[in-house]
Write an enzyme that holds these catalytic residues in place. Structure first.
Site, PDB file in Angstrom:
ATOM      1  N   ASP A 133     -19.967  -2.621  10.996  1.00 48.06           N
ATOM      2  CA  ASP A 133     -19.366  -1.313  11.237  1.00 48.06           C
ATOM      3  C   ASP A 133     -17.854  -1.466  11.268  1.00 48.06           C
ATOM      4  O   ASP A 133     -17.311  -2.206  12.088  1.00 48.06           O
ATOM      5  CB  ASP A 133     -19.873  -0.744  12.564  1.00 48.06           C
ATOM      6  CG  ASP A 133     -19.625   0.755  12.682  1.00 48.06           C
ATOM      7  OD1 ASP A 133     -18.577   1.216  12.177  1.00 48.06           O
ATOM      8  OD2 ASP A 133     -20.473   1.451  13.264  1.00 48.06           O
ATOM      9  N   ASP A 169     -16.163  -3.879   2.943  1.00 50.04           N
ATOM     10  CA  ASP A 169     -15.404  -3.086   1.965  1.00 50.04           C
ATOM     11  C   ASP A 169     -14.243  -2.360   2.638  1.00 50.04           C
ATOM     12  O   ASP A 169     -13.601  -1.513   2.024  1.00 50.04           O
ATOM     13  CB  ASP A 169     -16.316  -2.095   1.242  1.00 50.04           C
ATOM     14  CG  ASP A 169     -16.917  -1.061   2.184  1.00 50.04           C
ATOM     15  OD1 ASP A 169     -17.069  -1.370   3.387  1.00 50.04           O
ATOM     16  OD2 ASP A 169     -17.242   0.049   1.732  1.00 50.04           O
TER      17      ASP A 169
END
Length: 229
Positions: A133, A169
């Protein structure tokens, strides 16, 4: 569980979406077969996995796609998957059962507690953390999993030569994680010598990886090894 465990900043949000009947059944019937229950004592890895000599821990396995793939391809390795998202755990359990996988155990506890209490020192050959996360908002960054305390604990649990692999990412998170990992002289950066972030060469077949590709975001890979004695 101590007060510090109950009230500390969480690195995850549970997001308990609606579960399918099959996932609920898996949690009831299959989780007891695969679960590593939380205890405040060190586990005996050789007793859990008597046929395995390499122990890999994936933190935040999502739906278990990569965990299942790795376990099938490396039957002599032992895997511990840690995930708090119960619908994802249900999906993973169904995959493990369908493929008759025996070299995986599942923990639904906070990864920091598993590291602190259950994993012995010098026992883990690789930590895998794929698309954690990112907590992109500035006020939430304190909730990111990768911080100095977490990395210090990982290093102690790593066998000499063992690795920490992270893929994200979120470039800002990759930069922050790299800064933290570089603080520790006992870790060797396995990326190019200039220390620049590198595009990931790992292609995990996970929902989060596909989401990153679809959004056009590049994924960054960090890989560090614990130095030999």
């Amino acid at each position: 569980m101590t007060d510090s465990q109950r009230f500390r900043v969480k690195t995850y949000a549970r997001r308990e979406s609606r579960m399918t009947p099959a996932q609920k059944k898996a949690l009831c019937e299959l989780l007891p077969l695969y679960e590593l229950p939380f205890t405040e004592s060190r586990i005996d890895i050789s007793a859990l996995f008597p046929q395995s000599s390499r122990f890999v821990v994936e933190i935040g396995f999502g739906d278990g796609e990569e965990l299942t793939r790795l376990a099938l391809q490396n039957e002599l390795n032992a895997y511990l998957g840690i995930e708090v998202f119960r619908p994802g755990v249900g999906k993973c359990l169904l995959k493990l059962h369908k493929n008759k996988i025996q070299n995986v155990r599942i923990s639904t506890s906070d990864a920091r507690d598993v590291l602190s209490y259950q994993l012995p020192s010098n026992s883990v050959n690789e930590f895998i953390i794929l698309f954690p996360d990112p907590w992109p908002k500035s006020r939430h960054r304190k909730r990111r999993l990768i911080d100095s305390q977490f990395v210090e604990r990982c290093i102690d649990r790593l066998a000499y030569g063992g690795t920490i692999t992270m893929v994200t990412d979120c470039e800002d998170y990759a930069e922050q994680a790299q800064q933290v990992l570089t603080e520790f002289k006992t870790l060797k950066n396995l990326s190019p010598s200039d220390g620049a972030l590198r595009a990931s060469t790992i292609e995990p077949q996970t929902r989060y990886a596909r989401k990153a590709v679809q959004s056009g975001n590049p994924a960054f890979e960090l890989r560090y090894a614990r130095s030999a004695r």
